[in-house]
Write an enzyme that holds these catalytic residues in place. Structure first.
Site, mmCIF file in Angstrom:
data_model
loop_
_atom_site.group_PDB
_atom_site.id
_atom_site.type_symbol
_atom_site.label_atom_id
_atom_site.label_comp_id
_atom_site.label_asym_id
_atom_site.label_seq_id
_atom_site.Cartn_x
_atom_site.Cartn_y
_atom_site.Cartn_z
ATOM 1 N N ARG A 215 32.318 -22.286 -58.340
ATOM 2 C CA ARG A 215 33.490 -21.686 -58.966
ATOM 3 C C ARG A 215 34.829 -22.084 -58.382
ATOM 4 N NH1 ARG A 215 30.915 -16.084 -58.033
ATOM 5 N NH2 ARG A 215 30.260 -17.338 -56.267
ATOM 6 N N ASP B 139 19.247 -25.171 -59.931
ATOM 7 C CA ASP B 139 19.232 -23.975 -59.095
ATOM 8 C C ASP B 139 17.831 -23.797 -58.560
ATOM 9 O OD1 ASP B 139 21.110 -21.493 -58.441
ATOM 10 O OD2 ASP B 139 19.055 -20.772 -58.649
ATOM 11 N N TYR C 175 13.200 -13.743 -53.657
ATOM 12 C CA TYR C 175 13.730 -13.316 -54.964
ATOM 13 C C TYR C 175 12.616 -12.747 -55.845
ATOM 14 C CZ TYR C 175 18.209 -15.458 -53.886
ATOM 15 O OH TYR C 175 19.421 -15.749 -53.312
HETATM 16 O O1 CP3 Z 1 26.382 -27.615 -55.266
HETATM 17 C C1 CP3 Z 1 25.961 -27.356 -56.400
HETATM 18 O O2 CP3 Z 1 26.613 -26.757 -57.245
HETATM 19 C C2 CP3 Z 1 24.581 -27.846 -56.734
HETATM 20 C C3 CP3 Z 1 23.797 -26.969 -57.528
HETATM 21 C C4 CP3 Z 1 23.202 -25.725 -56.888
HETATM 22 C C5 CP3 Z 1 23.189 -24.456 -57.525
HETATM 23 N N1 CP3 Z 1 22.429 -23.610 -56.814
HETATM 24 C C6 CP3 Z 1 23.862 -24.093 -58.815
HETATM 25 C C7 CP3 Z 1 24.503 -22.765 -58.835
HETATM 26 C C8 CP3 Z 1 22.471 -25.600 -55.708
HETATM 27 C C9 CP3 Z 1 22.194 -26.635 -54.622
HETATM 28 C C10 CP3 Z 1 21.970 -24.256 -55.686
HETATM 29 C C11 CP3 Z 1 21.058 -23.776 -54.643
HETATM 30 C C12 CP3 Z 1 20.833 -22.339 -54.488
HETATM 31 N N2 CP3 Z 1 20.853 -21.365 -55.436
HETATM 32 C C13 CP3 Z 1 20.450 -21.761 -53.259
HETATM 33 C C14 CP3 Z 1 20.194 -22.516 -51.979
HETATM 34 C C15 CP3 Z 1 21.455 -22.939 -51.301
HETATM 35 C C16 CP3 Z 1 22.274 -21.804 -50.794
HETATM 36 O O3 CP3 Z 1 23.351 -21.613 -51.344
HETATM 37 O O4 CP3 Z 1 21.842 -21.136 -49.834
HETATM 38 C C17 CP3 Z 1 20.313 -20.378 -53.475
HETATM 39 C C18 CP3 Z 1 19.959 -19.331 -52.455
HETATM 40 C C19 CP3 Z 1 20.554 -20.147 -54.869
HETATM 41 C C20 CP3 Z 1 20.487 -18.869 -55.614
HETATM 42 C C21 CP3 Z 1 21.820 -18.558 -56.211
HETATM 43 N N3 CP3 Z 1 22.302 -19.151 -57.368
HETATM 44 C C22 CP3 Z 1 22.835 -17.693 -55.719
HETATM 45 C C23 CP3 Z 1 22.708 -16.833 -54.489
HETATM 46 C C24 CP3 Z 1 23.936 -17.792 -56.602
HETATM 47 C C25 CP3 Z 1 25.298 -17.145 -56.473
HETATM 48 C C26 CP3 Z 1 25.570 -16.109 -57.479
HETATM 49 C C27 CP3 Z 1 27.056 -15.790 -57.517
HETATM 50 O O5 CP3 Z 1 27.609 -15.845 -58.603
HETATM 51 O O6 CP3 Z 1 27.628 -15.489 -56.450
HETATM 52 C C28 CP3 Z 1 23.578 -18.704 -57.618
HETATM 53 C C29 CP3 Z 1 24.413 -19.115 -58.756
HETATM 54 C C30 CP3 Z 1 24.765 -20.543 -58.782
HETATM 55 N N4 CP3 Z 1 23.862 -21.559 -58.711
HETATM 56 C C31 CP3 Z 1 26.069 -21.086 -58.984
HETATM 57 C C32 CP3 Z 1 25.907 -22.485 -59.036
HETATM 58 C C33 CP3 Z 1 26.971 -23.518 -59.283
HETATM 59 C C34 CP3 Z 1 27.360 -20.289 -59.194
HETATM 60 C C35 CP3 Z 1 27.550 -20.366 -60.661
HETATM 61 C C36 CP3 Z 1 28.683 -19.604 -61.238
HETATM 62 O O7 CP3 Z 1 28.874 -18.416 -60.972
HETATM 63 O O8 CP3 Z 1 29.383 -20.233 -62.076
#
Ligand code: CP3
Length: 327
Positions: free
Chosen positions: A6, A51, A126
């Protein structure tokens, strides 16, 4: 680590109201999103937009990624009977869009592409908690009360992750990162008994593909040596452990990735520069360091600061290399 997230206005615009899983299922969009940070910053590698929950959704579990919260699972895992819901992953059938995204990206990129998966413990957390959790009590309760069920769950998730990562590499990923983001919630004994064997099986199962294997978790200061022992070529380190101390624990033969505090990037440039310089000073030009943040980019981060940070690291490390050349 959610670097395409974001903090980039162009990401927010592309995304609109589309949810993350839909983006992941649309190769043209997913590839475009993965390219956004590459266009903005002079980074040395790109990470697949996907993801950690994608393969679980792929085998039919009801998974959602809720904005500002994280992944949720409609019917959390409770006992042995739930194992039947974890059928084997067939990537070409269940997640063909991920492989397609990788192929699209490889056509566009001139830097290496990193594929990734969540590690079994982090995915299990999860599945069992039903959503993000602070202390992972349900997960730990299952682990301690039903160790046989736990082992079967790890085994099924281990198969799924290994299959998924092998297919990513075969589709074109040039390195893989195994995210055990929440493993740091465990002490070393439980990590070694309940988590390490499966991570070791996954990392060993990738060896013949000859791509670098990166293994990362948050709050894993006390687990770093074990994560290396699991078979990682590179161990990712968050910001809680100074990187020189971390490298001591990991040992000289492995690479180390990290470890600027993402929150440090919210400060003014002078303090970002000071903190980044400190990481580089602690590394002291040792080969095998991959400069990175200690976790994902925070949404409040200014893209200008990150652009300067990438350039700073290039300038400083190029200088180190030159110095060595003349030595
Ligand atoms: O860098 C990148 O954007 C690559 C893509 C990527 C995503 N998730 C897309 C995403 C990667 C590498 C992940 C990994 C991921 N997802 C992990 C392991 C890495 C880490 O961060 O520890 C974990 C634990 C997740 C699970 C997850 N997905 C969480 C905790 C969240 C955050 C939710 C939030 O809104 O705070 C997500 C959502 C997520 N996955 C986003 C992205 C780009 C945010 C999307 C948005 O809100 O637009």
């Amino acid at each position: 680590m959610r670097q395409a997230g974001r903090h980039l206005p162009e990401y927010r615009e592309l995304r609109g109201d589309t949810d993350v899983l839909t983006l992941c299922r649309t190769p043209e969009l997913a590839a475009e999103i993965a390219l956004l940070p590459v266009r903005r910053y002079d980074v040395d590698a790109a990470i697949l937009f996907c993801d950690i929950m994608v393969p679980l959704a792929g085998i039919g579990l009801e998974v959602q990624i809720v904005k500002n919260q994280g992944p949720t699972v409609a019917e959390p895992f409770r006992d042995d009977r739930d194992l039947a819901r974890l059928r084997p992953l067939e990537p070409e059938v269940d997640v063909p869009y991920v492989l397609e995204t990788i192929k699209l990206l490889r056509k566009e990129l001139r830097i290496p592409l990193i594929g990734f998966a969540g590690a079994p413990f982090t995915m299990a957390s999860y599945l069992i908690e039903g959503g993000p959790s602070r202390d992972h009590v349900r997960t730990k309760a299952l682990m301690h009360r039903e160790p046989k069920t736990w082992d079967r769950l790890m085994s099924a998730l281990g198969d799924l992750v290994l299959t998924f990562l092998r297919h990513q590499v075969e589709a074109g990923a040039q390195a893989v990162q195994l995210f055990d983001s929440w493993a740091g919630t465990l002490g070393p004994d439980d990590y070694e008994r309940f988590v390490l064997p499966t991570s070791r099986r996954i990392l060993a199962g990738l060896e013949d593909l000859e791509v670098p294997r990166i293994h990362f978790g948050v709050g894993t200061g006390e687990l770093l040596a074990l994560m290396r022992a699991a078979g990682a070529d590179v161990v990712g380190v968050d910001w809680r452990t100074p990187i020189d101390v971390a490298w001591e624990r990991i040992g000289p033969a492995a690479g180390v990735q990290g470890n600027l505090d993402p929150a440090a990037c919210l400060g003014p440039w002078e303090s970002v520069e000071r903190k980044a310089t400190d990481v580089l000073r602690k590394v002291g030009g040792r080969p095998g360091h991959v400069f990175n943040l200690g976790h994902g980019v925070l949404p409040e981060t200014s893209p200008e600061i990150l652009a300067r940070l990438v350039d700073l690291v290039h300038e400083r490390t190029a200088r180190t290399a030159t110095r060595e050349d003349h030595a």
